[in-house]
Write a protein that holds these residues in place. Structure first.
Motif, PDB file in Angstrom:
ATOM      1  N   ILE A 195       1.961   1.933  -3.608  1.00 53.59           N
ATOM      2  CA  ILE A 195       0.947   2.197  -4.632  1.00 53.59           C
ATOM      3  C   ILE A 195       0.587   3.672  -4.638  1.00 53.59           C
ATOM      4  CG2 ILE A 195      -1.459   1.787  -5.299  1.00 53.59           C
ATOM      5  CD1 ILE A 195      -1.154  -1.034  -4.149  1.00 53.59           C
ATOM      6  N   LYS A 196       0.594   4.251  -5.811  1.00 48.91           N
ATOM      7  CA  LYS A 196       0.205   5.644  -5.993  1.00 48.91           C
ATOM      8  C   LYS A 196      -1.114   5.675  -6.753  1.00 48.91           C
ATOM      9  CE  LYS A 196       4.167   6.911  -4.302  1.00 48.91           C
ATOM     10  NZ  LYS A 196       4.258   6.469  -2.949  1.00 48.91           N
ATOM     11  N   GLY A 197      -2.067   6.464  -6.293  1.00 47.09           N
ATOM     12  CA  GLY A 197      -3.342   6.595  -6.994  1.00 47.09           C
ATOM     13  C   GLY A 197      -4.310   5.485  -6.665  1.00 47.09           C
ATOM     14  N   CYS A 198      -5.352   5.393  -7.476  1.00 46.07           N
ATOM     15  CA  CYS A 198      -6.427   4.421  -7.262  1.00 46.07           C
ATOM     16  C   CYS A 198      -6.070   3.062  -7.850  1.00 46.07           C
ATOM     17  CB  CYS A 198      -7.716   4.905  -7.921  1.00 46.07           C
ATOM     18  SG  CYS A 198      -8.364   6.391  -7.164  1.00 46.07           S
ATOM     19  N   ARG A 256       0.827  -1.211   0.000  1.00 47.75           N
ATOM     20  CA  ARG A 256       0.000   0.000   0.000  1.00 47.75           C
ATOM     21  C   ARG A 256       0.855   1.252   0.000  1.00 47.75           C
ATOM     22  NH1 ARG A 256      -2.958  -2.623   3.844  1.00 47.75           N
ATOM     23  NH2 ARG A 256      -2.051  -1.319   5.467  1.00 47.75           N
ATOM     24  N   GLN A 291      -7.494  -0.102  -9.764  1.00 45.76           N
ATOM     25  CA  GLN A 291      -8.605  -0.477 -10.627  1.00 45.76           C
ATOM     26  C   GLN A 291      -8.881  -1.965 -10.458  1.00 45.76           C
ATOM     27  OE1 GLN A 291     -10.377   1.800 -12.452  1.00 45.76           O
ATOM     28  NE2 GLN A 291      -9.051   3.299 -11.439  1.00 45.76           N
TER      29      GLN A 291
END
Length: 78
Positions: free
Chosen positions: A36-39, A33, A41
């Protein structure tokens, strides 16, 4: 260590190997986590998987473990 984990160790109601696996996966998820950058999918199949498991866990447990999707959203998918 939270009280539930401590109680499980004391009572012997949970397999030590299972507790270690869960501890490892929780640590691995925290690390991923952080990277991870952004959303994230999700595919329909991934949503279905999270919804099925989330329904079994219930909202309270989901609030403790769900990170990439809000518990209410997971339960709404079900």
């Amino acid at each position: 260590m939270d009280w539930k984990t401590l109680l499980a160790y004391i009572s012997g109601s949970v397999d030590d190997g299972l507790l270690l696996r869960n501890e490892y996966l929780a640590a691995e998820n925290r690390i991923l986590r952080d990277q991870i950058k952004g959303c994230v999918q999700l595919t329909d199949a991934e949503r279905q998987t999270l919804a099925a498991i989330g329904k079994k866990l219930g909202k309270k447990a989901l609030e403790e473990v769900a990170q990439i999707v809000k518990p209410d959203t997971i339960l709404a998918w079900h």
